[in-house]
Design an enzyme around this catalytic site. Sequence first.
Site, short mmCIF file in Angstrom:
data_model
loop_
_atom_site.label_atom_id
_atom_site.label_comp_id
_atom_site.label_asym_id
_atom_site.label_seq_id
_atom_site.Cartn_x
_atom_site.Cartn_y
_atom_site.Cartn_z
N SER A 24 -4.69 17.11 14.57
CA SER A 24 -4.62 16.21 13.42
C SER A 24 -4.49 16.98 12.11
O SER A 24 -4.45 16.41 11.04
CB SER A 24 -5.87 15.33 13.37
N ASN A 111 -18.39 14.75 14.99
CA ASN A 111 -18.39 13.29 14.90
C ASN A 111 -19.04 12.79 13.61
O ASN A 111 -18.50 11.93 12.92
CB ASN A 111 -19.11 12.68 16.11
N THR A 156 6.08 -26.02 -9.05
CA THR A 156 5.48 -26.20 -7.72
C THR A 156 6.70 -26.36 -6.80
O THR A 156 7.71 -26.92 -7.22
CB THR A 156 4.58 -27.44 -7.63
N HIS A 157 6.62 -25.85 -5.60
CA HIS A 157 7.77 -25.84 -4.68
C HIS A 157 8.97 -25.13 -5.29
O HIS A 157 10.11 -25.41 -4.93
CB HIS A 157 8.18 -27.28 -4.29
N SER A 278 23.81 0.25 -9.82
CA SER A 278 24.53 0.21 -8.54
C SER A 278 25.61 1.29 -8.58
O SER A 278 26.21 1.53 -9.62
CB SER A 278 25.15 -1.17 -8.35
N LYS A 284 25.45 -3.81 -12.87
CA LYS A 284 24.16 -4.13 -12.25
C LYS A 284 22.97 -3.39 -12.85
O LYS A 284 23.05 -2.22 -13.21
CB LYS A 284 24.20 -3.79 -10.76
N ASN A 286 19.15 -3.40 -11.35
CA ASN A 286 18.37 -3.98 -10.25
C ASN A 286 16.86 -3.72 -10.41
O ASN A 286 16.46 -2.65 -10.83
CB ASN A 286 18.84 -3.40 -8.92
N GLU A 291 10.93 -4.71 -6.21
CA GLU A 291 11.25 -4.91 -4.79
C GLU A 291 10.43 -3.97 -3.90
O GLU A 291 9.95 -4.35 -2.83
CB GLU A 291 12.74 -4.69 -4.55
N TYR A 318 -18.46 7.61 19.58
CA TYR A 318 -17.17 8.15 19.16
C TYR A 318 -16.17 8.20 20.30
O TYR A 318 -16.51 8.53 21.43
CB TYR A 318 -17.36 9.57 18.59
N GLN A 323 -9.53 9.21 15.62
CA GLN A 323 -8.80 10.19 14.82
C GLN A 323 -7.56 9.56 14.18
O GLN A 323 -7.07 10.03 13.17
CB GLN A 323 -8.40 11.37 15.71
N LYS A 326 -6.95 8.11 10.14
CA LYS A 326 -6.66 8.77 8.86
C LYS A 326 -5.24 8.58 8.35
O LYS A 326 -5.03 8.18 7.20
CB LYS A 326 -7.01 10.25 8.95
N1 ARG Z 1 -10.38 15.32 14.30
C1 ARG Z 1 -11.39 14.47 14.81
C2 ARG Z 1 -11.29 13.06 14.20
O1 ARG Z 1 -10.63 12.92 13.22
C3 ARG Z 1 -12.73 15.03 14.52
C4 ARG Z 1 -13.80 14.57 15.43
C5 ARG Z 1 -13.63 15.21 16.75
N2 ARG Z 1 -14.74 14.93 17.60
C6 ARG Z 1 -14.68 15.08 18.91
N3 ARG Z 1 -15.71 14.76 19.57
N4 ARG Z 1 -13.60 15.49 19.49
O2 ARG Z 1 -11.81 12.10 14.69
#
Ligand code: ARG
Length: 461
Positions: A24, A111, A156-157, A278, A284, A286, A291, A318, A323, A326
């Site tokens: 990650s 964790n 309205t509408h 454009s 144009k 825009n 948007e 956990y 993971q 994020k």
């Molecule tokens: N990169 C992991 C996460 O974002 C960290 C926690 C990992 N914990 C584990 N028991 N493998 O969740």
Amino acid sequence: MSNRMWGGRFAEGPDAIMEEINASIDYDRKIYKQDIDGSKAHVRMLADRNIVTSDDADKIVQGLDTILSEIDSGNFKFSRALEDIHMNIEARLAELIGPAAGRLHTARSRNDQVATDFRLWVRETLDTLDLQLAELMSALAEKAEAYAGDVMPGFTHLQSAQPVTFGHHLLAYVEMFARDRGRVRDARKRMNECPLGSAALAGTSFPIDRKMTAEALGFDRPTANSLDGVSDRDFVIEALAAASLTAMHLSRLAEEIVVWCSAQFGFVKLSDKFSTGSSIMPQKKNPDAAELVRAKTGRIYGSLQALLVMMKGLPLAYSKDMQEDKEQAFDGLASTSLALAAMTGMVKDLEPVTKAMKKAAGSGYSTATDLADWLVRVLGMPFRDAHHVTGAIVAIAVDRGIELHKVSLAEMQDVEPKITQEVFSVLSVDKSVRSRTSYGGTSPVSVRKQARRWLKELSKI
Ligand code: ARG
């Protein structure tokens, strides 16, 4: 080579695909500051409780500070083999200070570490959104005060309904964003508990002081249940839910801006700074920013959905599924922040074309309700009868293709003989808005008062 952090029982290293699905670091490097802050608070507490020596703690803190400046200055080598930000930092710490680095992870697990880091990041982001919402509200309230008396059609509408003022319309959004701000602040209050010290899931046998780390990291208190501490992601889901409502409001305003600046409406002019041209059609201009604000809403809802679905089947505590929180949260909350900034810029630069709005406000028989109200007020007619009489007069106007105030008195009297010349005094759009003095209504006096109330409130921040 098997993993240096947890490879004790492993004979072989991971498959390349395992590394790819498992790592990650490509995105969670974003929370390096929070990870370092969390580690520093943790090790200082360990020293305070004599779980590590203060000598080792000092070395660890110094090493972490070095790592912070290495990452800040772009001189840190992130490694996918080390999975995530936590292990990247810990491995570098070992290179820098040697065996003492291994003591940092005492009474801690990744964790509770990641749960703490991520909470710190979400908390900071909520604070930014809070400020950005206040800025947008100020921009809207300033415009609302300036255009408190300028008439536009209320719909309205998407059919002309009754005249309102442009200021009134903008203040409707101030109310929405104020509720969004309330939700952001509320989420922040609820999430401000520290999971650090929950360890892997069951707590720890070391005599740690969780209050101390919670306080050092600006949390109100430690989380009260270690299983919940490591497996709760409500805090980020709630942030995304608040962001989703904000995005919905932003998107409605964006949609109105797109409609308003079309040639057919021509109610507002967008500044060049928030428009594009454009490549083929030279005429144009825009409303791309509007948007894109509208479009970001899809991504923001998507991140909320992704996290809700990702969490729904997970047993305590956990699981690695978590993971995946994020990337989604980074994207959803960054999109919200960007959309807020773009909308604030657009609103500040927005130039209402008051003449066009007023002209449109007078079309579509928008003062028909004023006529009906006059019949009730002056002739004492029950509203339902007045509605009927007015409908018949509108039908004459429709038939002849003219505006309501162009129907002659004689024609009106054919429908209702008691109508007098005085009725024409309520058929103008200005009179119509001025008469709507009920609390929360569109009269310029009320709109000005509300705009000033908001500006005063917002200046306190
Ligand atoms: N990169 C992991 C996460 O974002 C960290 C926690 C990992 N914990 C584990 N028991 N493998 O969740």
